[in-house]
Design a protein around this motif. Structure first.
Motif, mmCIF file in Angstrom:
data_model
loop_
_atom_site.group_PDB
_atom_site.id
_atom_site.type_symbol
_atom_site.label_atom_id
_atom_site.label_comp_id
_atom_site.label_asym_id
_atom_site.label_seq_id
_atom_site.Cartn_x
_atom_site.Cartn_y
_atom_site.Cartn_z
ATOM 1 N N UNK A 101 -7.998 19.026 -2.854
ATOM 2 C CA UNK A 101 -7.696 17.723 -2.270
ATOM 3 C C UNK A 101 -6.279 17.307 -2.622
ATOM 4 N N UNK A 102 -5.669 16.596 -1.712
ATOM 5 C CA UNK A 102 -4.392 15.971 -1.994
ATOM 6 C C UNK A 102 -4.566 14.478 -1.777
ATOM 7 N N UNK A 103 -4.317 13.701 -2.828
ATOM 8 C CA UNK A 103 -4.421 12.254 -2.771
ATOM 9 C C UNK A 103 -3.019 11.691 -2.610
ATOM 10 N N UNK A 104 -2.810 10.875 -1.590
ATOM 11 C CA UNK A 104 -1.483 10.331 -1.294
ATOM 12 C C UNK A 104 -1.526 8.809 -1.293
ATOM 13 N N UNK A 105 -0.470 8.213 -1.858
ATOM 14 C CA UNK A 105 -0.285 6.772 -1.824
ATOM 15 C C UNK A 105 1.079 6.491 -1.216
ATOM 16 N N UNK A 106 1.108 5.788 -0.090
ATOM 17 C CA UNK A 106 2.345 5.439 0.609
ATOM 18 C C UNK A 106 2.646 3.965 0.357
ATOM 19 N N UNK A 107 3.863 3.678 -0.101
ATOM 20 C CA UNK A 107 4.284 2.310 -0.390
ATOM 21 C C UNK A 107 5.158 1.791 0.744
ATOM 22 N N UNK A 108 5.252 0.459 0.858
ATOM 23 C CA UNK A 108 6.079 -0.157 1.889
ATOM 24 C C UNK A 108 7.546 0.193 1.699
ATOM 25 N N UNK A 109 7.951 0.483 0.482
ATOM 26 C CA UNK A 109 9.349 0.824 0.207
ATOM 27 C C UNK A 109 9.716 2.212 0.712
ATOM 28 N N UNK A 110 8.723 3.031 1.077
ATOM 29 C CA UNK A 110 8.975 4.384 1.551
ATOM 30 C C UNK A 110 8.628 5.445 0.520
ATOM 31 N N UNK A 111 8.350 5.036 -0.699
ATOM 32 C CA UNK A 111 7.994 5.984 -1.756
ATOM 33 C C UNK A 111 6.589 6.519 -1.507
#
Length: 182
Positions: A100-110
Motif C-alpha cells: 500500500x501507498x498512503x498519500x497525504x496532499x496538502x493545499x500548499x502542494x506538499x
C-alpha cells in the motif's frame, strides 16, 4: 475512469475510486478529498489577524490586566476553532502484490507518501475511536512487529460510509481474492 461514490454539496468529504487493470498488475486508488470552505478560511484568517492585533496592543500598551488576558484567550480560541485543515486530500493506493501507498496532499502542494509492504500488513480494520468529546471511525492497519496501529487516513476523519468500500477493497486485495466483498 474514476468511479464516484459519494460527493454531496452538504458533505465536507468526497470519495473517488480509480481502478486500473494493467497486464501484470492492478492499481486501485481510493481518494478522500475535502472541500474547502471560503467562509471558514476567511474567518480563520480574521481570527488570526485579531489575535495578532491584540498582541500588538498588549505590547504597545505595556499594561497587563485580567481583561487583556481573557481577551487574548478568547481571540486565540476563536482562531483555533475556525481554523481550516491544511489537508486537501488523502488517498490509499493498493498495489496488488507489492503493498500500500498512503498519500497525504496538502493545499500548499506538499505531498507526503508512506509505503507499507504487503508482507508487513496483517489485517486492515475499521476502528471506532471514542474520546470524551467525539466518536468517529478510522481505517487502521495491523502491522507485523509493531505495537501500534497505523492509520490509513492520518489527518482526515471521513465518515464510516466512505471507509467501508476502502476496507473491503483492502481486505480482498490482501486475501488474494480480487473482486470479493466479504
Amino acid at each position: 475512469m474514476p468511479w464516484l461514490l459519494s460527493c454531496n454539496a452538504n458533505d465536507s468529504c468526497c470519495y473517488t475510486r480509480h481502478h486500473q487493470n494493467l497486464i501484470s498488475q492492478a492499481i486501485d486508488v481510493h481518494e478522500i478529498s475535502i472541500t474547502r470552505s471560503i467562509v471558514r478560511t476567511l474567518l480563520s484568517y480574521t481570527g488570526i489577524l485579531l489575535f495578532l492585533v491584540n498582541c500588538y496592543i498588549l505590547l504597545v500598551k505595556e499594561k497587563l490586566c485580567s481583561y487583556s488576558i481573557w481577551r487574548t484567550i478568547v481571540v486565540l480560541m476563536f482562531a483555533k476553532f475556525v481554523q481550516y485543515k491544511p489537508v486537501k486530500k488523502e488517498s490509499i493506493v493498493i498495489l496488488s502484490g507489492f503493498g500500500l501507498q498512503l498519500e497525504t496532499h496538502y493545499w500548499s502542494g506538499r505531498i507526503v507518501r508512506r509505503f507499507v509492504p504487503r508482507g508487513q500488513i496483517v489485517r486492515p480494520i475499521l476502528n471506532e475511536c471514542v474520546t470524551p468529546f467525539t466518536c468517529y471511525w478510522s481505517l487502521a492497519l495491523i502491522l507485523r512487529g509493531e505495537d501500534k496501529l497505523m492509520l490509513g487516513f492520518q489527518e482526515l476523519r471521513p465518515p464510516l460510509k466512505l471507509l467501508v468500500p476502502i476496507w473491503k477493497a483492502l481486505s480482498s486485495s490482501l486475501d488474494g481474492k480480487e473482486g470479493s466483498t466479504s
